[in-house]
Design an enzyme around this catalytic site. Structure first.
Site, PDB file in Angstrom:
ATOM      1  N   LYS A  68      11.840   5.880  71.757  1.00  0.00           N
ATOM      2  CA  LYS A  68      11.574   4.455  71.654  1.00  0.00           C
ATOM      3  C   LYS A  68      12.283   3.480  72.667  1.00  0.00           C
ATOM      4  O   LYS A  68      13.324   3.323  72.598  1.00  0.00           O
ATOM      5  CB  LYS A  68      12.022   3.801  70.245  1.00  0.00           C
ATOM      6  CG  LYS A  68      11.329   2.469  70.102  1.00  0.00           C
ATOM      7  CD  LYS A  68      11.688   1.903  68.599  1.00  0.00           C
ATOM      8  CE  LYS A  68      11.127   0.809  68.413  1.00  0.00           C
ATOM      9  NZ  LYS A  68      11.546  -0.339  69.062  1.00  0.00           N
ATOM     10  N   ASP A  90      13.794   0.816  75.174  1.00  0.00           N
ATOM     11  CA  ASP A  90      13.888  -0.609  75.165  1.00  0.00           C
ATOM     12  C   ASP A  90      13.424  -1.221  76.294  1.00  0.00           C
ATOM     13  O   ASP A  90      14.317  -1.284  77.342  1.00  0.00           O
ATOM     14  CB  ASP A  90      15.529  -0.404  75.010  1.00  0.00           C
ATOM     15  CG  ASP A  90      15.994  -1.837  74.116  1.00  0.00           C
ATOM     16  OD1 ASP A  90      15.129  -2.705  74.002  1.00  0.00           O
ATOM     17  OD2 ASP A  90      17.173  -2.116  73.954  1.00  0.00           O
ATOM     18  N   TYR A 108       2.254   6.104  76.151  1.00  0.00           N
ATOM     19  CA  TYR A 108       2.344   6.675  74.834  1.00  0.00           C
ATOM     20  C   TYR A 108       1.360   6.753  74.084  1.00  0.00           C
ATOM     21  O   TYR A 108       1.199   7.481  72.930  1.00  0.00           O
ATOM     22  CB  TYR A 108       3.604   6.407  74.174  1.00  0.00           C
ATOM     23  CG  TYR A 108       4.033   4.756  73.881  1.00  0.00           C
ATOM     24  CD1 TYR A 108       4.682   4.245  74.864  1.00  0.00           C
ATOM     25  CD2 TYR A 108       3.162   4.232  72.662  1.00  0.00           C
ATOM     26  CE1 TYR A 108       4.759   2.889  74.358  1.00  0.00           C
ATOM     27  CE2 TYR A 108       3.296   3.074  72.581  1.00  0.00           C
ATOM     28  CZ  TYR A 108       3.991   2.069  73.499  1.00  0.00           C
ATOM     29  OH  TYR A 108       4.232   0.875  73.092  1.00  0.00           O
ATOM     30  N   LYS A 124      15.471   3.205  64.235  1.00  0.00           N
ATOM     31  CA  LYS A 124      16.251   2.457  64.881  1.00  0.00           C
ATOM     32  C   LYS A 124      17.632   2.937  64.814  1.00  0.00           C
ATOM     33  O   LYS A 124      18.198   3.191  63.783  1.00  0.00           O
ATOM     34  CB  LYS A 124      16.489   1.192  64.494  1.00  0.00           C
ATOM     35  CG  LYS A 124      14.793   0.276  64.626  1.00  0.00           C
ATOM     36  CD  LYS A 124      14.392  -0.244  66.041  1.00  0.00           C
ATOM     37  CE  LYS A 124      15.073  -1.504  65.934  1.00  0.00           C
ATOM     38  NZ  LYS A 124      14.692  -2.261  67.388  1.00  0.00           N
ATOM     39  N   CYS A 144      37.307 -10.351  33.174  1.00  0.00           N
ATOM     40  CA  CYS A 144      35.577 -10.269  33.282  1.00  0.00           C
ATOM     41  C   CYS A 144      35.259 -11.596  33.130  1.00  0.00           C
ATOM     42  O   CYS A 144      35.161 -12.428  32.261  1.00  0.00           O
ATOM     43  CB  CYS A 144      35.107  -9.475  32.394  1.00  0.00           C
ATOM     44  SG  CYS A 144      33.371  -9.302  32.414  1.00  0.00           S
ATOM     45  N   CYS A 186      32.840 -11.683  29.682  1.00  0.00           N
ATOM     46  CA  CYS A 186      33.233 -11.425  28.177  1.00  0.00           C
ATOM     47  C   CYS A 186      34.882 -11.811  28.241  1.00  0.00           C
ATOM     48  O   CYS A 186      35.725 -11.605  27.255  1.00  0.00           O
ATOM     49  CB  CYS A 186      32.948 -10.155  27.955  1.00  0.00           C
ATOM     50  SG  CYS A 186      34.143  -8.790  28.606  1.00  0.00           S
ATOM     51  N   CYS A 209      35.687  -3.676  33.728  1.00  0.00           N
ATOM     52  CA  CYS A 209      35.825  -4.528  32.475  1.00  0.00           C
ATOM     53  C   CYS A 209      35.567  -3.214  31.509  1.00  0.00           C
ATOM     54  O   CYS A 209      34.482  -2.684  31.579  1.00  0.00           O
ATOM     55  CB  CYS A 209      34.371  -5.189  32.346  1.00  0.00           C
ATOM     56  SG  CYS A 209      34.298  -5.760  30.676  1.00  0.00           S
ATOM     57  N   CYS A 244      30.514  -5.882  26.328  1.00  0.00           N
ATOM     58  CA  CYS A 244      30.323  -6.880  27.518  1.00  0.00           C
ATOM     59  C   CYS A 244      28.764  -7.316  27.501  1.00  0.00           C
ATOM     60  O   CYS A 244      28.106  -6.314  27.657  1.00  0.00           O
ATOM     61  CB  CYS A 244      30.963  -6.650  28.478  1.00  0.00           C
ATOM     62  SG  CYS A 244      30.574  -7.596  30.015  1.00  0.00           S
TER      63      CYS A 244
HETATM   64 ZN   LIG Z   1      33.005  -7.789  30.535  1.00  0.00          ZN
END
Ligand SMILES: [Zn+2]
Length: 704
Positions: A112, A114, A215, A337, A430, A433, A446, A451
Site C-alpha cells: 500500500k 503512500d 494495481y 495498516k 470500590c 460497593c 474489589c 458488588c
Molecule cells: Zn465493588
C-alpha cells in the site's frame, strides 16, 4: 518532407525510448541522442502546432499555462478499503472471507504505497484523461500534470476503452533532494506527490520525479466497449479473468506493476500459476499470511519509497462479485495498516471500572478528538502501574493511539498540567460497593462478590457473543433489566417474565418477541460455551474445551472430580496447571456456584457435551455467521440446525446484518431472505445445508 508524418514518427520513438528508460530500465539510446529527437519535435510543434498530438512526449516537459482542475465523474466507482491494524486480525479476515466464498480462493497482497491515488482513462489506445480519487464518484482532472510523468503510458496497444487505477508516488531520496532545493518544504513524499499533481503549472509538476504503480484494470465488455466492467462492477470484460491475469495484461500494455506481490491460497495449482506469472512473488498457503505480513512490516524500509501498509484482495473476479460490497467498502479486499493512527488530547478525568471478577480498570475520559474516522472520548489506562509509568495526571496533554476496533490507549504525556500537578491515584474503595480495593499483582480488585457492578458485568459476559451469544441482551438492555431488579444473575434471564417489558418505553411487541427468541436460541449453545459463560475465573473457553476433550464431558463428572479435592486430578489434563486446577476445585465445590449451575440446568441449558462435541468436530464452518429463517423438514426445532453449525465452529445469529455470511432458508422464509439477498449473502436451503453438514461429518469416533 511530410512534417506531420515526421512528427508522428518522432513522438512514437520518443515514447518508446521513455518506456525503455523509465519502465523497463533498458535504454537503447543515450541522453544526448534522446534530447536531439526531442528538440526536433519541439521545433516542429512550434512551426506546425496543428499537427501536435495531445499525447506528444513534449507534454512531459509540461506547460507554463495555469491548469484548472475541472471535476469529472469516474466511469468506475472508486471505493475506499476497510482497514485493520494487527496481523492476527488480517489472518482472521482472510479465513472468514475464504469460508464465506466457500471454495478455495486466492488472495493477492500488494504494497500500500503512500502516494496519490489516480485513475487513468484510455480510449482508442490514447490516454484521454486522468482523475484524482476525489470523493470516489467525481475526481479532479489532473491530466496535464499526469502527462508529464514518463512512466505513465500515453499510448497503449489496446483499442477499446480501459480504466486503470494506480498510485503516484515519489521516492524518499528524490524527495529529500527536492526539498533541500526549495524554500517551501513539503512534510513528506506523499504531500509532495499529491501537491505536484495539483500544481497549477505543469512545468513545475514536471520537475518532480514522480513514479507510478498500477494495481487494478477495468477492461470493458468487448462488444459494447463501455465500462460495465472491472472488479468494482464485476463481470464485463474482466469476467473469467483473475486479478493476476489483469495485472499481467497491464504489464504487457506498458504499465508499471509492482513486482513485490504475495499470493496466498490453499490450492497448490493456483500457487504454481501465480509464481509462473509473477516469478518474484511469494506464494504460500493461507496459514502463512500472518508471518508474511509481519515480515513485510519489518522490512518496509528496504524499498526506496514509503509504504504505509498492505492491501489484500481476492483474485477471482467471480468470487469478488459473489462477496459484493457494503455501502462503503468492497468485501473482497482489506487494507492492513502498519501504524496505528495517533492523536493528541487532554485527560479530563479517570473513570474506575470494576469487572466481573472484581478487577479494577482505570479508563481515561478525554477531550473529544477525531482519530481515524471516529471521535475518541475514552482510552484504557490498564492499571495503576501503567499510570505511574506514564506519570499521568488529570489535565495533562496526552497522545493516544487506536488499533482497529480495540479501544484506544493513552501512549504518553506530552505536557503536564500546571493546574493539577502530580500523578493520578486510584481510590481506596470500590466506587460501587465501598469495599476496600486490594492490590494483587499489577491490578487492584474489589473482593466483594455481592458488588452490584461485578454482578452486572457477569451478566454482560454471560450474554456476550463469545459465550451464550444472546444478541438482544446488550449492555444497555441488561443494565435496564438489572436496575429494575428483574434480572440479577444468569438464571434470571431464563425465568424473568418478559411480558413485564410490555409497558416499558422502547420495548415494542416486536422487540420483546425478539428478546424471547434469542434467549430461547441460546439454550442450544454447546456445553463448552455454557461452562465458559459461568464466568468462573480461569475457566475460559480453552479450559472448558480441555476438560470436555479429556472425558470430563458432563457437569456431574466435573463436580465429582472437584469433590475429590485433589488438584492433581485436574492437573493431569494437558493444558491445565496447578493454579487452574486449584481454582477448579474451589469453583465446583462452592455451594452458591452449585446452586447457580442447578438453576441453569433446570432452565434447559446444556450441561453435557454432545457426543460430537467431545470429539471436536471439524472447523468447516469456522468464521461463518449464519442466520436461520423459515421452517424445516428435518430440523425441528430450528435450534437443531444451529447446533450443527456451532459444532463445526460457525456462529448463529438472530438477525441478518453486514456481518452475516450465510442464510439458511427454510419454507416461508419471510423478510430475512429479502434482506439477505439485498446484502449479497450466501443463501442455503435445507437440502444444500444437509449436504454441507454431511460432507463435513467424516467423524473420528474416539473410543472411550
Ligand atoms: Zn465493588
Amino acid at each position: 518532407m511530410d512534417y506531420r508524418k515526421r512528427m508522428e514518427f518522432l513522438a512514437g520513438e520518443l515514447l518508446r525510448h521513455q518506456h525503455l528508460y523509465h519502465v523497463l530500465t533498458r535504454p537503447e539510446i543515450g541522453d544526448a541522442e534522446y534530447d536531439r529527437l526531442l528538440d526536433e519535435l519541439l521545433l516542429l510543434e512550434k512551426r506546425f502546432p496543428q499537427f501536435a498530438s495531445p499525447n506528444s512526449p513534449s507534454r512531459r516537459i509540461g506547460s507554463d499555462l495555469d491548469n484548472a482542475f475541472p471535476e469529472r465523474p469516474h466511469a468506475v466507482p472508486v471505493l475506499s478499503l476497510d482497514k485493520l491494524y494487527r496481523p492476527e486480525e488480517l489472518g482472521q479476515w482472510l479465513l472468514k472471507t475464504a469460508a464465506a466464498a466457500g471454495s478455495s480462493v486466492g488472495f493477492a497482497i500488494e504494497e500500500k504505497i503512500d502516494g496519490a491515488s489516480i485513475v487513468l482513462y484510455y480510449d482508442r489506445g490514447e490516454l484521454q484523461y486522468a482523475l484524482t480519487r476525489g470523493n470516489g464518484l467525481l475526481g479532479n482532472d489532473v491530466s496535464d500534470n499526469v502527462r508529464t510523468i514518463s512512466q505513465v503510458p500515453l499510448r497503449i496497444d489496446e483499442p477499446s476503452r480501459l480504466a486503470v487505477r494506480g498510485e503516484i508516488y515519489i521516492k524518499r531520496g528524490d524527495f529529500e533532494r527536492y526539498n533541500s532545493g526549495v524554500a517551501e518544504k513539503y512534510a513528506n513524499p506523499r504531500n509532495l506527490a499529491a501537491g505536484s499533481l495539483r500544481n497549477l503549472k505543469s512545468a513545475l509538476a514536471a520537475r518532480v520525479p514522480l513514479n507510478i504503480f498500477v494495481y487494478e484494470g477495468f477492461f470493458p465488455v468487448p462488444s459494447s466497449g463501455t465500462f460495465r466492467a472491472g472488479p468494482d462492477i464485476p463481470g464485463g470484460g474482466n469476467a473469467g479473468r483473475d486479478h493476476l491475469e489483469i495485472l499481467q495484461r497491464l504489464r504487457e500494455l506498458g504499465f508499471r506493476v509492482n513486482p513485490h506481490l504475495g499470493f496466498f491460497s490453499d490450492d497448490e495449482a493456483k500457487r504454481r500459476r501465480a509464481l509462473q506469472l509473477f516469478p518474484d512473488s511469494t506464494a504460500a498457503p493461507l496459514a502463512a499470511v500472518e508471518e508474511y505480513v509481519r515480515r513485510q512490516a519489518a522490512i518496509r524500509a528496504e524499498v526506496p519509497y514509503d509504504i504505509d501498509g498492505l492491501v489484500v484482495k481476492v483474485v477471482e473476479m467471480d468470487v469478488r462479485q459473489e462477496l459484493g460490497t457494503t455501502a462503503h467498502h468492497p468485501r473482497w479486499a482489506m487494507a492492513y495498516k502498519f501504524d496505528s493512527p495517533q492523536a493528541q488530547s487532554e485527560l479530563l478525568d479517570v473513570q474506575v471500572q470494576v469487572g466481573r471478577n472484581g478487577r479494577v480498570t482505570p479508563v481515561a475520559l478525554l477531550r473529544p478528538v477525531a482519530l481515524s474516522g471516529s471521535t475518541v472520548t475514552r482510552a484504557t489506562l490498564h492499571n495503576q502501574d501503567y499510570i505511574d509509568m506514564l506519570e499521568l495526571g488529570i489535565g495533562d496533554e496526552v497522545s493516544i493511539s487506536k488499533r482497529g476496533d480495540v479501544i484506544p490507549a493513552v501512549e504518553e504525556v506530552l505536557e503536564k498540567s500546571e493546574r493539577h500537578p502530580g500523578i493520578y491515584k486510584l481510590p481506596g474503595q470500590c466506587p460501587f460497593c465501598r469495599s476496600p480495593l486490594l492490590k494483587e499483582g499489577a491490578h487492584h480488585f474489589c473482593k466483594n462478590e455481592a458488588c452490584p457492578e461485578r454482578r452486572r458485568r457477569a451478566l454482560i459476559y454471560f450474554c456476550a457473543k463469545e459465550q451464550m451469544d444472546i444478541e438482544t441482551l446488550g449492555e444497555k438492555t441488561i443494565a435496564f433489566l438489572f436496575a429494575k431488579g428483574w434480572v440479577q444473575s444468569p438464571p434470571d434471564i431464563y425465568s424473568f417474565d418478559a411480558s413485564l417489558l410490555a409497558g416499558e418505553e422502547g420495548f415494542k411487541e416486536k422487540k420483546i418477541a425478539r428478546i424471547r427468541a434469542s434467549i430461547e436460541l441460546s439454550k442450544s449453545r454447546p456445553f463448552a460455551r455454557v461452562l465458559a459463560a459461568l464466568g468462573f475465573e480461569g475457566v475460559a473457553a480453552a479450559v472448558a474445551g480441555d476438560l470436555i476433550a479429556h472425558g470430563l464431558d458432563t457437569i456431574d463428572k466435573i463436580i465429582a472430580a472437584a469433590q475429590k479435592n485433589d488438584w492433581q486430578v485436574f492437573a493431569a489434563i494437558e493444558g491445565i496447571g496447578e493454579t487452574t486446577a486449584r481454582l477448579l476445585i474451589g469453583h465446583f465445590s462452592k455451594p452458591e456456584n452449585l446452586q447457580l449451575i442447578a438453576r441453569l440446568k433446570a432452565a434447559g441449558l446444556k450441561f453435557a457435551a454432545e457426543k460430537t462435541e467431545s470429539e471436536r468436530l471439524n472447523d468447516s464452518f469456522a468464521g461463518q455467521v449464519w442466520v436461520i429463517t423459515g421452517s424445516f423438514a428435518k430440523f425441528i426445532p430450528r435450534s437443531l440446525a444451529a447446533e450443527e453449525i456451532e459444532k463445526r465452529g460457525g456462529r448463529v445469529s438472530e438477525n441478518v446484518s453486514s456481518r452475516t455470511t450465510h442464510l439458511l432458508a427454510g419454507t416461508s422464509p419471510g423478510s430475512k431472505l429479502a434482506k439477505a439477498q439485498k446484502l449479497g449473502i450466501v443463501i442455503v436451503d435445507e437440502s444444500e445445508f444437509l449436504a454441507r453438514v454431511h460432507k463435513n461429518s467424516s467423524l473420528r469416533f474416539v473410543a472411550k
